[in-house]
Design a protein around this motif. Structure first.
Motif, PDB file in Angstrom:
ATOM      1  N   ALA A   6      38.356  37.567  45.724  1.00  4.94           N
ATOM      2  CA  ALA A   6      37.889  37.468  44.341  1.00  4.94           C
ATOM      3  C   ALA A   6      38.857  38.156  43.394  1.00  4.94           C
ATOM      4  CB  ALA A   6      36.493  38.072  44.206  1.00  4.94           C
ATOM      5  N   ARG A   7      39.405  39.282  43.797  1.00  2.82           N
ATOM      6  CA  ARG A   7      40.346  40.002  42.920  1.00  2.82           C
ATOM      7  C   ARG A   7      41.610  39.178  42.680  1.00  2.82           C
ATOM      8  NH1 ARG A   7      38.229  44.514  45.970  1.00  2.82           N
ATOM      9  NH2 ARG A   7      36.791  45.600  44.596  1.00  2.82           N
ATOM     10  N   THR A   8      42.071  38.511  43.711  1.00  2.00           N
ATOM     11  CA  THR A   8      43.227  37.624  43.547  1.00  2.00           C
ATOM     12  C   THR A   8      42.856  36.452  42.634  1.00  2.00           C
ATOM     13  OG1 THR A   8      44.012  38.209  45.748  1.00  2.00           O
ATOM     14  CG2 THR A   8      44.908  36.204  44.788  1.00  2.00           C
ATOM     15  N   MET A  28      30.180  32.362  41.184  1.00  5.99           N
ATOM     16  CA  MET A  28      29.034  32.755  42.014  1.00  5.99           C
ATOM     17  C   MET A  28      29.213  34.172  42.549  1.00  5.99           C
ATOM     18  SD  MET A  28      27.856  29.291  44.040  1.00  5.99           S
ATOM     19  CE  MET A  28      29.403  29.056  44.878  1.00  5.99           C
ATOM     20  N   HIS A  29      30.445  34.496  42.943  1.00  6.56           N
ATOM     21  CA  HIS A  29      30.713  35.847  43.446  1.00  6.56           C
ATOM     22  C   HIS A  29      30.483  36.884  42.348  1.00  6.56           C
ATOM     23  CE1 HIS A  29      32.492  38.989  45.954  1.00  6.56           C
ATOM     24  NE2 HIS A  29      33.124  39.378  44.844  1.00  6.56           N
ATOM     25  N   LEU A  30      30.983  36.594  41.157  1.00 12.95           N
ATOM     26  CA  LEU A  30      30.828  37.538  40.048  1.00 12.95           C
ATOM     27  C   LEU A  30      29.358  37.754  39.690  1.00 12.95           C
ATOM     28  CD1 LEU A  30      33.767  36.489  37.693  1.00 12.95           C
ATOM     29  CD2 LEU A  30      33.679  38.423  39.270  1.00 12.95           C
ATOM     30  N   ASP A  31      28.545  36.718  39.854  1.00 14.42           N
ATOM     31  CA  ASP A  31      27.110  36.840  39.590  1.00 14.42           C
ATOM     32  C   ASP A  31      26.428  37.772  40.587  1.00 14.42           C
ATOM     33  OD1 ASP A  31      27.245  35.141  37.425  1.00 14.42           O
ATOM     34  OD2 ASP A  31      26.568  33.368  38.544  1.00 14.42           O
ATOM     35  N   HIS A  37      32.461  41.958  39.014  1.00 15.24           N
ATOM     36  CA  HIS A  37      32.083  41.563  37.652  1.00 15.24           C
ATOM     37  C   HIS A  37      32.605  42.585  36.649  1.00 15.24           C
ATOM     38  CE1 HIS A  37      29.562  40.693  34.138  1.00 15.24           C
ATOM     39  NE2 HIS A  37      29.615  39.464  34.591  1.00 15.24           N
ATOM     40  N   SER A  38      32.524  43.841  37.003  1.00 13.02           N
ATOM     41  CA  SER A  38      33.040  44.901  36.133  1.00 13.02           C
ATOM     42  C   SER A  38      34.556  44.773  35.975  1.00 13.02           C
ATOM     43  CB  SER A  38      32.675  46.262  36.722  1.00 13.02           C
ATOM     44  OG  SER A  38      33.237  47.282  35.955  1.00 13.02           O
ATOM     45  N   GLU A  39      35.239  44.468  37.079  1.00 11.84           N
ATOM     46  CA  GLU A  39      36.697  44.286  37.005  1.00 11.84           C
ATOM     47  C   GLU A  39      37.044  43.088  36.130  1.00 11.84           C
ATOM     48  OE1 GLU A  39      40.463  43.741  40.017  1.00 11.84           O
ATOM     49  OE2 GLU A  39      38.672  44.754  40.742  1.00 11.84           O
ATOM     50  N   TRP A  40      36.268  42.018  36.227  1.00 10.28           N
ATOM     51  CA  TRP A  40      36.473  40.827  35.395  1.00 10.28           C
ATOM     52  C   TRP A  40      36.331  41.170  33.913  1.00 10.28           C
ATOM     53  CZ3 TRP A  40      38.676  36.525  34.669  1.00 10.28           C
ATOM     54  CH2 TRP A  40      38.194  35.558  33.788  1.00 10.28           C
ATOM     55  N   GLU A  41      35.280  41.912  33.579  1.00 11.29           N
ATOM     56  CA  GLU A  41      35.079  42.298  32.179  1.00 11.29           C
ATOM     57  C   GLU A  41      36.222  43.180  31.677  1.00 11.29           C
ATOM     58  OE1 GLU A  41      31.151  43.928  31.827  1.00 11.29           O
ATOM     59  OE2 GLU A  41      30.237  41.927  31.774  1.00 11.29           O
ATOM     60  N   GLU A  42      36.718  44.037  32.545  1.00  5.79           N
ATOM     61  CA  GLU A  42      37.851  44.890  32.163  1.00  5.79           C
ATOM     62  C   GLU A  42      39.091  44.041  31.898  1.00  5.79           C
ATOM     63  OE1 GLU A  42      40.498  48.531  34.026  1.00  5.79           O
ATOM     64  OE2 GLU A  42      38.498  48.158  34.819  1.00  5.79           O
TER      65      GLU A  42
END
Length: 81
Positions: A6-8, A28-31, A37-42
Protein backbone atom coordinates in the motif's frame (compact mmCIF):
# COMPACT_ATOMS: atom_id res chain seq x y z
CA UNK A 1 -3.33 -5.50 0.00
CA UNK A 2 -0.66 -5.41 2.71
CA UNK A 3 0.68 -2.18 4.19
CA UNK A 4 4.09 -2.47 2.52
CA UNK A 5 2.48 -2.75 -0.91
CA UNK A 6 0.00 0.00 0.00
CA UNK A 7 2.83 2.42 0.78
CA UNK A 8 4.34 1.82 -2.64
CA UNK A 9 0.91 2.23 -4.21
CA UNK A 10 0.42 5.51 -2.33
CA UNK A 11 3.50 6.96 -4.00
CA UNK A 12 2.29 5.78 -7.42
CA UNK A 13 -1.16 7.24 -6.75
CA UNK A 14 0.31 10.62 -5.80
CA UNK A 15 2.33 10.61 -9.03
CA UNK A 16 -0.75 9.60 -11.01
CA UNK A 17 0.72 6.33 -12.26
CA UNK A 18 -1.37 3.81 -10.31
CA UNK A 19 -3.54 1.64 -12.60
CA UNK A 20 -7.31 1.41 -12.02
CA UNK A 21 -7.48 -2.10 -10.50
CA UNK A 22 -4.83 -1.18 -7.93
CA UNK A 23 -6.58 2.11 -7.19
CA UNK A 24 -9.62 0.16 -6.05
CA UNK A 25 -7.51 -2.20 -3.97
CA UNK A 26 -5.67 0.71 -2.39
CA UNK A 27 -8.94 2.47 -1.63
CA UNK A 28 -10.28 -0.60 0.16
CA UNK A 29 -7.04 -0.91 2.12
CA UNK A 30 -7.13 2.74 3.14
CA UNK A 31 -10.72 2.30 4.37
CA UNK A 32 -9.58 -0.52 6.66
CA UNK A 33 -6.09 0.60 7.75
CA UNK A 34 -5.83 3.74 9.90
CA UNK A 35 -2.02 3.84 9.65
CA UNK A 36 -1.95 3.83 5.85
CA UNK A 37 -4.91 6.21 5.70
CA UNK A 38 -3.01 8.62 7.92
CA UNK A 39 0.04 8.35 5.65
CA UNK A 40 -2.19 9.04 2.62
CA UNK A 41 -3.60 12.17 4.23
CA UNK A 42 -0.09 13.33 5.06
CA UNK A 43 1.00 12.83 1.44
CA UNK A 44 -2.03 14.76 0.20
CA UNK A 45 -1.09 17.62 2.52
CA UNK A 46 2.40 17.76 1.04
CA UNK A 47 1.29 18.06 -2.58
CA UNK A 48 0.43 21.78 -2.45
CA UNK A 49 3.77 22.45 -0.78
CA UNK A 50 5.69 20.77 -3.59
CA UNK A 51 4.28 23.32 -6.01
CA UNK A 52 5.89 26.10 -3.99
CA UNK A 53 9.44 24.69 -4.11
CA UNK A 54 11.63 25.79 -6.97
CA UNK A 55 14.10 23.11 -8.11
CA UNK A 56 17.06 25.40 -7.48
CA UNK A 57 16.03 25.77 -3.84
CA UNK A 58 16.74 22.10 -3.16
CA UNK A 59 19.99 21.06 -1.51
CA UNK A 60 22.74 20.38 -4.01
CA UNK A 61 21.08 22.16 -6.92
CA UNK A 62 22.84 25.41 -7.80
CA UNK A 63 20.92 28.66 -7.91
CA UNK A 64 20.46 29.93 -11.47
CA UNK A 65 22.97 32.56 -12.48
CA UNK A 66 21.46 34.76 -15.22
CA UNK A 67 24.75 36.57 -15.86
CA UNK A 68 26.52 33.28 -16.48
CA UNK A 69 23.74 32.14 -18.80
CA UNK A 70 24.06 35.34 -20.85
CA UNK A 71 27.84 34.95 -21.03
CA UNK A 72 27.56 31.33 -22.20
CA UNK A 73 25.01 32.34 -24.83
CA UNK A 74 27.36 35.07 -26.09
CA UNK A 75 30.24 32.61 -26.29
CA UNK A 76 28.12 30.10 -28.18
CA UNK A 77 27.04 32.80 -30.62
CA UNK A 78 30.63 33.95 -31.12
CA UNK A 79 31.73 30.35 -31.76
CA UNK A 80 29.10 30.03 -34.50
CA UNK A 81 30.40 33.10 -36.34
Amino acid sequence: MECEHARTALAAQVLGTLEEPEQESLGMHLDQCPACHSEWEELLGLLPLLDTVMPYELDGVPTPDPARAVELARRAEADRE
